[in-house]
Design a protein around this motif. Structure first.
Motif, PDB file in Angstrom:
ATOM      1  N   ALA A  86      29.962 -41.418  94.699  1.00 45.58           N
ATOM      2  CA  ALA A  86      28.664 -41.622  94.051  1.00 45.58           C
ATOM      3  C   ALA A  86      28.714 -41.211  92.587  1.00 45.58           C
ATOM      4  CB  ALA A  86      27.590 -40.832  94.793  1.00 45.58           C
ATOM      5  N   ALA A  87      29.287 -40.044  92.319  1.00 45.23           N
ATOM      6  CA  ALA A  87      29.373 -39.571  90.935  1.00 45.23           C
ATOM      7  C   ALA A  87      30.172 -40.540  90.072  1.00 45.23           C
ATOM      8  CB  ALA A  87      29.997 -38.178  90.900  1.00 45.23           C
ATOM      9  N   ARG A  88      31.261 -41.047  90.610  1.00 44.87           N
ATOM     10  CA  ARG A  88      32.086 -41.975  89.839  1.00 44.87           C
ATOM     11  C   ARG A  88      31.378 -43.298  89.562  1.00 44.87           C
ATOM     12  NH1 ARG A  88      37.874 -40.734  92.932  1.00 44.87           N
ATOM     13  NH2 ARG A  88      38.315 -38.786  91.787  1.00 44.87           N
ATOM     14  N   LYS A  89      30.377 -43.605  90.392  1.00 45.65           N
ATOM     15  CA  LYS A  89      29.553 -44.790  90.152  1.00 45.65           C
ATOM     16  C   LYS A  89      28.381 -44.487  89.218  1.00 45.65           C
ATOM     17  CE  LYS A  89      31.188 -48.153  92.914  1.00 45.65           C
ATOM     18  NZ  LYS A  89      31.368 -49.582  92.557  1.00 45.65           N
ATOM     19  N   GLY A  90      28.313 -43.243  88.738  1.00 46.72           N
ATOM     20  CA  GLY A  90      27.241 -42.864  87.823  1.00 46.72           C
ATOM     21  C   GLY A  90      25.934 -42.513  88.498  1.00 46.72           C
ATOM     22  N   LYS A  91      25.983 -42.235  89.803  1.00 45.05           N
ATOM     23  CA  LYS A  91      24.773 -41.866  90.541  1.00 45.05           C
ATOM     24  C   LYS A  91      24.628 -40.346  90.567  1.00 45.05           C
ATOM     25  CE  LYS A  91      24.775 -46.275  91.722  1.00 45.05           C
ATOM     26  NZ  LYS A  91      23.974 -47.262  90.953  1.00 45.05           N
ATOM     27  N   HIS A  92      23.447 -39.859  90.323  1.00 46.10           N
ATOM     28  CA  HIS A  92      23.164 -38.438  90.439  1.00 46.10           C
ATOM     29  C   HIS A  92      23.163 -38.059  91.918  1.00 46.10           C
ATOM     30  CE1 HIS A  92      22.119 -38.348  86.154  1.00 46.10           C
ATOM     31  NE2 HIS A  92      21.632 -39.558  86.388  1.00 46.10           N
ATOM     32  N   VAL A  93      23.577 -36.825  92.224  1.00 46.83           N
ATOM     33  CA  VAL A  93      23.890 -36.449  93.602  1.00 46.83           C
ATOM     34  C   VAL A  93      23.002 -35.305  94.097  1.00 46.83           C
ATOM     35  CG1 VAL A  93      25.678 -35.583  95.154  1.00 46.83           C
ATOM     36  CG2 VAL A  93      26.282 -37.210  93.334  1.00 46.83           C
TER      37      VAL A  93
ATOM     38  N   LEU B 161      32.003 -31.322  92.130  1.00 44.58           N
ATOM     39  CA  LEU B 161      31.447 -30.878  90.850  1.00 44.58           C
ATOM     40  C   LEU B 161      32.254 -31.401  89.671  1.00 44.58           C
ATOM     41  CD1 LEU B 161      30.463 -27.186  91.713  1.00 44.58           C
ATOM     42  CD2 LEU B 161      29.100 -29.283  91.918  1.00 44.58           C
ATOM     43  N   GLU B 162      33.557 -31.492  89.835  1.00 41.54           N
ATOM     44  CA  GLU B 162      34.385 -32.062  88.766  1.00 41.54           C
ATOM     45  C   GLU B 162      34.033 -33.530  88.536  1.00 41.54           C
ATOM     46  OE1 GLU B 162      38.335 -31.299  90.069  1.00 41.54           O
ATOM     47  OE2 GLU B 162      38.174 -29.129  89.727  1.00 41.54           O
ATOM     48  N   ALA B 163      33.801 -34.275  89.625  1.00 41.96           N
ATOM     49  CA  ALA B 163      33.426 -35.686  89.498  1.00 41.96           C
ATOM     50  C   ALA B 163      32.054 -35.824  88.846  1.00 41.96           C
ATOM     51  CB  ALA B 163      33.436 -36.360  90.871  1.00 41.96           C
ATOM     52  N   CYS B 164      31.119 -34.962  89.229  1.00 46.49           N
ATOM     53  CA  CYS B 164      29.788 -35.005  88.613  1.00 46.49           C
ATOM     54  C   CYS B 164      29.866 -34.661  87.135  1.00 46.49           C
ATOM     55  CB  CYS B 164      28.840 -34.051  89.337  1.00 46.49           C
ATOM     56  SG  CYS B 164      28.366 -34.565  91.011  1.00 46.49           S
ATOM     57  N   GLY B 165      30.661 -33.650  86.800  1.00 48.67           N
ATOM     58  CA  GLY B 165      30.809 -33.265  85.398  1.00 48.67           C
ATOM     59  C   GLY B 165      31.442 -34.359  84.559  1.00 48.67           C
ATOM     60  N   ALA B 166      32.455 -35.022  85.120  1.00 45.05           N
ATOM     61  CA  ALA B 166      33.143 -36.077  84.381  1.00 45.05           C
ATOM     62  C   ALA B 166      32.236 -37.269  84.109  1.00 45.05           C
ATOM     63  CB  ALA B 166      34.382 -36.527  85.154  1.00 45.05           C
ATOM     64  N   SER B 167      31.299 -37.523  85.027  1.00 46.21           N
ATOM     65  CA  SER B 167      30.393 -38.663  84.873  1.00 46.21           C
ATOM     66  C   SER B 167      29.067 -38.285  84.230  1.00 46.21           C
ATOM     67  CB  SER B 167      30.135 -39.312  86.244  1.00 46.21           C
ATOM     68  OG  SER B 167      31.326 -39.856  86.778  1.00 46.21           O
ATOM     69  N   GLY B 168      28.847 -36.997  83.980  1.00 47.23           N
ATOM     70  CA  GLY B 168      27.603 -36.560  83.356  1.00 47.23           C
ATOM     71  C   GLY B 168      26.387 -36.742  84.221  1.00 47.23           C
ATOM     72  N   VAL B 169      26.561 -36.578  85.558  1.00 43.29           N
ATOM     73  CA  VAL B 169      25.428 -36.743  86.478  1.00 43.29           C
ATOM     74  C   VAL B 169      24.986 -35.390  87.016  1.00 43.29           C
ATOM     75  CG1 VAL B 169      26.102 -39.087  87.106  1.00 43.29           C
ATOM     76  CG2 VAL B 169      26.915 -37.164  88.495  1.00 43.29           C
ATOM     77  N   GLN B 170      23.737 -35.320  87.421  1.00 45.79           N
ATOM     78  CA  GLN B 170      23.163 -34.087  87.941  1.00 45.79           C
ATOM     79  C   GLN B 170      23.597 -33.877  89.382  1.00 45.79           C
ATOM     80  OE1 GLN B 170      21.109 -31.764  86.204  1.00 45.79           O
ATOM     81  NE2 GLN B 170      21.723 -30.565  87.985  1.00 45.79           N
ATOM     82  N   PHE B 171      23.913 -32.627  89.712  1.00 45.83           N
ATOM     83  CA  PHE B 171      24.214 -32.225  91.082  1.00 45.83           C
ATOM     84  C   PHE B 171      23.197 -31.185  91.515  1.00 45.83           C
ATOM     85  CE2 PHE B 171      25.837 -29.156  94.074  1.00 45.83           C
ATOM     86  CZ  PHE B 171      26.411 -29.937  95.065  1.00 45.83           C
ATOM     87  N   MET B 172      22.774 -31.284  92.774  1.00 41.89           N
ATOM     88  CA  MET B 172      21.915 -30.256  93.367  1.00 41.89           C
ATOM     89  C   MET B 172      22.126 -30.309  94.871  1.00 41.89           C
ATOM     90  SD  MET B 172      17.728 -29.894  93.280  1.00 41.89           S
ATOM     91  CE  MET B 172      17.600 -29.588  91.506  1.00 41.89           C
TER      92      MET B 172
ATOM     93  N   ALA C  81      14.466 -35.068  90.240  1.00 40.59           N
ATOM     94  CA  ALA C  81      14.136 -36.316  89.544  1.00 40.59           C
ATOM     95  C   ALA C  81      13.815 -36.065  88.078  1.00 40.59           C
ATOM     96  CB  ALA C  81      12.979 -37.018  90.238  1.00 40.59           C
ATOM     97  N   SER C  82      13.160 -34.942  87.791  1.00 43.09           N
ATOM     98  CA  SER C  82      12.846 -34.606  86.404  1.00 43.09           C
ATOM     99  C   SER C  82      14.120 -34.411  85.590  1.00 43.09           C
ATOM    100  CB  SER C  82      11.982 -33.347  86.357  1.00 43.09           C
ATOM    101  OG  SER C  82      11.711 -32.957  85.028  1.00 43.09           O
ATOM    102  N   LEU C  83      15.110 -33.756  86.184  1.00 40.67           N
ATOM    103  CA  LEU C  83      16.387 -33.569  85.504  1.00 40.67           C
ATOM    104  C   LEU C  83      17.089 -34.909  85.290  1.00 40.67           C
ATOM    105  CD1 LEU C  83      17.643 -30.394  87.416  1.00 40.67           C
ATOM    106  CD2 LEU C  83      16.760 -30.495  85.081  1.00 40.67           C
ATOM    107  N   VAL C  84      17.038 -35.768  86.307  1.00 40.57           N
ATOM    108  CA  VAL C  84      17.645 -37.095  86.183  1.00 40.57           C
ATOM    109  C   VAL C  84      16.958 -37.900  85.084  1.00 40.57           C
ATOM    110  CG1 VAL C  84      18.023 -39.304  87.358  1.00 40.57           C
ATOM    111  CG2 VAL C  84      18.469 -37.149  88.561  1.00 40.57           C
ATOM    112  N   GLN C  85      15.628 -37.832  85.023  1.00 39.88           N
ATOM    113  CA  GLN C  85      14.893 -38.541  83.969  1.00 39.88           C
ATOM    114  C   GLN C  85      15.314 -38.069  82.585  1.00 39.88           C
ATOM    115  OE1 GLN C  85      10.931 -37.657  85.498  1.00 39.88           O
ATOM    116  NE2 GLN C  85      10.530 -39.848  85.773  1.00 39.88           N
TER     117      GLN C  85
END
Length: 360
Positions: free
Chosen positions: A90-97, A114-125, A316-320
């Motif tokens: 999901a992160a590699r597809k640019g989706k927030h997780v 977390l490394e995948a999320c960081g590399a794609s600049g997506v939010q993790f929670m 969602a606020s963070l994603v926005q």
């Protein structure tokens, strides 16, 4: 346009996904756009049973949700053994997780996520809902006030419930190949997270499981306990018990040098519209020790939305902010997840080693 709702895709039709569908519907800045299961028929059945709007796209594979260009973020309630692979995808597809807890089978898997999320600049929670309830913030006002509450000394938590026989026969938490952590991952995650929360997310210096571990015939953990220590001289300690074999209990006690805080429902409030806790400041015994000098103060905290909807709203606020304003992902949430996972791993290592003391 800025402020458009975050479009969620849900991957998997686990029971907890029902709760998140409702949470997404209640959150003012989120909408459910897609649902993927292992077959279209399963997705259609879930949608019908839960009254999902006809606008929700139903897919017969998990990958199809990730391939949908309109999906901003995904919620993953998959078995623990599958979470790392799909969260990374999901992160590699640019989706927030937004990932169900426990976040992974171990910290190494979580680091991959977390490394995948960081590399794609997506939010993790991760999906720890109680942290988003306003009661939690109110309690922290007291716990963090050292002048009023004092120095943290002891924490205790119990997280238990007794499911029906079907749970023991069919639930993924009974199958180590799908969920290697059992009650420790499902319920112990909350207890460990509460301890870290109360300790300002300072990692303990050591942990040890207690010799009361119960497993099923497949090796799944049904019940366990552990103690955590902070400081070189173990100045602060915390104990927890988690179990699938006892009546519902969600107790949390935080005791400091000048006060104590207690609640009976810290993971799921007894009532959805409000939640309470008891705070006892500077209590002494009266003459002859026949009573206390002060009574516990009951603090009632109302909430405009259920805690799971508040979690979705925050996420969602963070994603926005990232999507619409170029903000960076909030690092607090992955840091909390990783520290919780590290302690959980240490408890599991202690259990597997015969209740050895494990240093962090």
């Amino acid at each position: 346009m800025a402020g458009d709702p975050v479009r969620f895709g849900i991957i998997g039709c686990a029971g907890i996904a029902r709760k998140l569908c409702r949470a997404i519907a209640l959150a003012p800045n989120a909408t459910l756009h897609a649902l993927g299961s292992r077959s279209v028929a399963e997705a259609q059945s879930f949608a019908a049973v839960n009254g999902l709007p006809g606008s929700v796209r139903l897919y017969g594979s998990y990958g199809a949700v990730l391939d949908d260009p309109l999906v901003d973020a995904v919620y993953l309630p998959l078995p623990t053994s599958l979470r790392a692979a799909w969260a990374v995808a999901a992160a590699r597809k640019g989706k927030h997780v937004l990932l169900e807890k426990p976040a992974a089978a171990d910290a190494a898997e979580l680091d991959r996520i977390l490394e995948a999320c960081g590399a794609s600049g997506v939010q993790f929670m991760d999906g720890t809902m109680w942290l988003h309830h306003p009661r939690t913030a109110k309690m922290m006002e007291i716990v963090s006030d050292r002048g009023r509450f004092g120095e943290l000394k002891w924490i205790n938590s119990v997280s238990t419930f007794a499911p029906d026989q079907e749970f023991f026969e069919d639930n993924i938490r009974m199958k180590p190949d799908l969920d290697s952590l059992g009650a420790l991952g499902d319920l112990g995650w909350y207890c460990i997270g509460a301890f870290l929360w109360a300790a300002g997310y300072e990692l303990p210096s050591a942990v040890s499981a207690l010799p009361d571990v119960t497993r099923n015939s497949a090796g799944a953990i049904l019940s366990c306990s552990a103690v955590l220590y902070w400081g070189s001289a173990h100045e602060t300690a915390a104990t927890f018990h988690c179990s699938f074999l006892a009546h519902v209990s969600m107790d949390l006690a935080v005791v400091a040098s000048n006060g104590s805080l207690h609640l009976k429902d810290f993971t799921i409030p007894i009532e959805e519209g409000s939640a309470s806790f008891e705070f006892t400041p500077s209590a002494k015994f009266v003459d002859l020790h026949i009573g206390w000098s002060v009574k516990p103060e009951k603090v009632l905290v109302p909430t405009e939305l259920p805690q799971e909807a508040l979690m979705v709203r925050e996420f969602a606020s963070l994603v926005q902010g990232i999507r619409d304003s170029g903000c960076s992902p909030e690092s607090k949430w992955p840091e909390i997840s990783r520290k919780t996972q590290l302690v959980l791993d240490a408890v599991k290592k202690s259990i597997d080693g015969g209740c050895i003391l494990v240093h962090l």
